[in-house]
Design a protein around this motif. Structure first.
Motif, short mmCIF file in Angstrom:
data_model
loop_
_atom_site.label_atom_id
_atom_site.label_comp_id
_atom_site.label_asym_id
_atom_site.label_seq_id
_atom_site.Cartn_x
_atom_site.Cartn_y
_atom_site.Cartn_z
N GLY A 56 -5.07 20.81 -9.39
CA GLY A 56 -4.99 20.22 -10.73
C GLY A 56 -6.31 20.02 -11.22
N ARG A 57 -6.56 19.40 -12.05
CA ARG A 57 -7.92 18.75 -12.59
C ARG A 57 -8.31 17.48 -12.06
N LEU A 58 -9.57 17.32 -11.17
CA LEU A 58 -9.97 16.21 -10.69
C LEU A 58 -11.10 15.93 -11.33
N PHE A 59 -10.99 14.38 -11.70
CA PHE A 59 -12.02 13.72 -12.24
C PHE A 59 -13.16 13.34 -11.31
N SER A 60 -14.27 13.32 -11.64
CA SER A 60 -15.21 13.05 -10.53
C SER A 60 -16.52 12.26 -11.29
N THR A 61 -17.06 11.37 -10.28
CA THR A 61 -18.25 10.79 -10.74
C THR A 61 -19.11 10.30 -9.39
N LYS A 73 -12.67 30.12 -20.41
CA LYS A 73 -13.30 29.10 -19.76
C LYS A 73 -13.04 28.23 -19.15
N ASN A 74 -11.92 27.63 -19.88
CA ASN A 74 -11.35 26.02 -19.43
C ASN A 74 -10.24 26.01 -18.53
N CYS A 75 -9.38 27.44 -18.58
CA CYS A 75 -8.25 27.37 -17.61
C CYS A 75 -8.22 26.86 -16.18
N SER A 76 -7.54 26.20 -15.57
CA SER A 76 -7.49 25.71 -14.19
C SER A 76 -6.23 26.23 -13.46
N ASP A 77 -5.99 25.70 -12.25
CA ASP A 77 -4.76 26.04 -11.64
C ASP A 77 -4.01 24.45 -11.32
N TRP A 78 -2.77 24.55 -11.48
CA TRP A 78 -2.21 23.35 -11.05
C TRP A 78 -0.78 23.73 -10.85
N VAL A 79 -0.29 23.55 -9.76
CA VAL A 79 0.93 23.87 -9.06
C VAL A 79 2.09 22.56 -9.43
N VAL A 80 3.13 22.93 -10.07
CA VAL A 80 4.10 21.91 -10.28
C VAL A 80 5.33 22.11 -9.38
N ARG A 127 0.50 15.01 -16.88
CA ARG A 127 0.13 14.05 -16.01
C ARG A 127 -1.49 13.83 -15.95
N LYS A 128 -1.96 14.53 -17.09
CA LYS A 128 -3.53 14.46 -16.98
C LYS A 128 -3.99 15.45 -15.86
N LYS A 129 -3.31 16.36 -15.31
CA LYS A 129 -3.52 17.00 -14.25
C LYS A 129 -4.37 18.39 -14.55
N VAL A 130 -4.30 18.87 -15.93
CA VAL A 130 -4.90 19.95 -16.32
C VAL A 130 -5.91 19.58 -17.42
N PRO A 131 -6.98 20.54 -17.69
CA PRO A 131 -7.83 20.29 -18.89
C PRO A 131 -7.22 20.51 -20.33
N ILE A 132 -7.81 19.57 -21.05
CA ILE A 132 -7.05 19.86 -22.54
C ILE A 132 -8.07 19.92 -23.35
N ARG A 160 -9.71 6.90 -30.70
CA ARG A 160 -8.21 6.42 -30.70
C ARG A 160 -7.82 6.96 -29.13
N GLY A 161 -8.88 7.17 -28.49
CA GLY A 161 -8.57 7.38 -26.93
C GLY A 161 -8.03 8.85 -26.44
N MET A 162 -8.82 9.56 -27.42
CA MET A 162 -8.20 11.30 -26.84
C MET A 162 -9.75 11.82 -26.70
N HIS A 163 -9.57 12.21 -25.37
CA HIS A 163 -11.04 12.88 -24.99
C HIS A 163 -10.41 14.65 -24.63
N PHE A 164 -11.44 15.37 -24.74
CA PHE A 164 -11.13 16.75 -24.58
C PHE A 164 -12.12 17.52 -23.79
N GLU A 165 -11.86 18.43 -23.02
CA GLU A 165 -12.77 19.30 -22.19
C GLU A 165 -13.50 19.87 -23.06
N ASP A 166 -13.01 20.62 -24.19
CA ASP A 166 -13.75 21.40 -24.97
C ASP A 166 -13.19 21.48 -26.35
N HIS A 167 -13.75 22.13 -27.19
CA HIS A 167 -13.29 22.33 -28.68
C HIS A 167 -13.31 23.56 -29.13
N ALA A 168 -12.67 24.00 -30.33
CA ALA A 168 -12.88 25.16 -31.13
C ALA A 168 -12.66 24.85 -32.72
#
Length: 416
Positions: A352-357, A201-208, A129-134, A161-169
């Motif tokens: 979970g992840r919050l987008f902010s601006t 670095k990128n792991c978050s917390d989201w309760v389901v 649900r786009k609630k965690v970093p990818i 293609r509309g794919m956005h990522f928090e980070d990469h390797a």
């Protein structure tokens, strides 16, 4: 005897097409052979496997997922994939689970990319649900002169293609063995450290919870039935709450609205917009509240009194636990400041992840800064909004039509 507290174990879901190197990535993170690997084009992972690893004194559970996209053409028949999905969702919400902390998308650098967006939407939008970093891990780069340069040359293709990522390797997942060259040995060691740092670095917390299970299972089933169509041919729904405005809300220049639903076009996509008042904890009209594909909440940087409680009430009222949320902080001049304000003043456990601006103060903001803020918000809307299947949209339209016929508000449907 006092109850013993179980250490936190954050779940990391690793997904990708068969043969993309998911199991090899897990082994590289664990720095040992935990997952069975195969060079077969159809892969060998029939169902998810849990692997517990320790990184920097933290515990993570890595989920090596089944090839849910294969259907009858691969090693996982459609019925079995369905069963695997249910099992995975149940495991992630079990009492021994700590929700989902991170999505890791494995992509083979030489693999055809037709299924890239489909897999991305299935896991990021459908399941999480786009609630965690990818984050994305590109494998098979051992022969590149500079592995990291691959991302610089290909990042735009993902975004197009509309794919956005928090980070990469960019890594190699080759296994060390006797006779391997020193060059490859160094790359294997560097890749392992890069992957371990990526997780920490990128792991978050989201309760389901139960509502997440129902939403995710239905969304993925519909996406699979609709052949993973990612185009928004019908409007997605935005729920906007701006406690500082009594009459109307503005999400961009010349895009304003009142309590009545209206339609806007942002970046080539159509959206239905509901402007809603600040939730009242005593209200009992939950069934009449619109269902959103994205929640947008406005907060003032200088209003700290009960800021977290108000935001929590909004998220609770509009299912913010299973719907992505964008927070727009008024009175700030850049996105980093907005992110820090959100983390300090309104973030709550399990959100979970919050987008902010940001949105500059009206009396102080320069035109160029306001334009920048508007563009960033529009980009976030397109990035964060859930992907909805045709089946879900059509079913929702029918319910909306029936509801408005009863209320005598057919003028809303006339704008569809």
């Amino acid at each position: 005897m006092s109850k013993q507290i179980r250490p936190l174990e954050r779940n990391v879901v690793i997904f990708g097409d068969s043969g993309s190197g998911k199991s090899s990535v897990i082994n590289a993170i664990a720095q040992t052979q935990l997952a069975k690997t195969s060079s077969s084009a159809t892969g060998c992972t029939f169902a998810y496997q849990r692997h517990r690893v320790e990184i920097s004194s933290q515990t993570f559970v890595l989920f090596d997922t089944a090839g849910l996209n294969e259907g009858t053409a691969g090693t996982v028949p459609a019925a079995k994939a369905d069963e695997n999905l249910k099992s995975l969702l149940h495991e992630l919400m079990s009492p021994r689970s700590d929700g989902i902390g991170l999505l890791v998308y494995c992509v083979r650098s030489t693999r055809a990319r037709r299924a890239l967006i489909r897999n991305y939407n299935l896991f990021y939008s459908g399941i999480c649900r786009k609630k965690v970093p990818i984050v994305v891990v590109v494998t098979g780069l051992e022969n590149e002169p500079d592995m990291e340069s691959w991302w610089g040359a290909n990042e735009k293709e993902f975004k197009s293609r509309g794919m956005h990522f928090e980070d990469h390797a960019c890594v190699t997942t080759l296994q060390q063995h006797s006779g391997i060259s020193d060059v490859f040995t160094r790359r294997i060691e560097e890749s392992s450290e890069t992957l371990r740092n990526l997780v920490v670095k990128n792991c978050s917390d989201w309760v389901v919870d139960d509502s997440w299970f129902k939403q995710s299972f239905a969304a993925v089933r519909n996406m699979i039935s609709d052949s993973g169509n990612s185009e928004r041919s019908l409007p997605s729904t935005l729920i906007i709450c701006d406690p500082s405005r009594n009459e109307e809300v503005e999400i961009a220049h010349c895009i304003r609205g009142t309590l009545k639903p209206y339609f806007v076009r942002i970046g080539g996509d159509n959206y239905q917009v509901h402007r809603v008042p600040t939730p009242d904890s005593s209200s009992s009209d939950a069934e009449r509240r619109p269902e959103g594909d994205l929640l947008i909440y406005y907060a003032r940087a200088d209003e700290l009194s009960a800021a977290r409680q108000k935001f929590y009430a909004f998220c609770t009222s509009y299912r913010g636990n299973v719907v992505p949320v964008v927070v727009v902080v008024k009175g700030l001049d850049d996105r980093q400041a907005a992110h820090q304000w959100v983390e300090k003043h309104i973030m709550y456990d399990g959100a979970g992840r919050l987008f902010s601006t940001f949105a500059p103060a009206e009396e102080l903001g320069y035109d160029s800064l306001k334009q920048q803020a508007e563009q960033e918000l529009q980009d976030l809307i397109r990035q964060a909004c859930l992907i909805r299947s045709e089946r879900k949209v059509r079913g929702k339209q029918k319910r909306l039509a029936r509801r408005n016929r009863l209320r005598g508000k057919s003028d809303i449907l006339a704008s569809l």
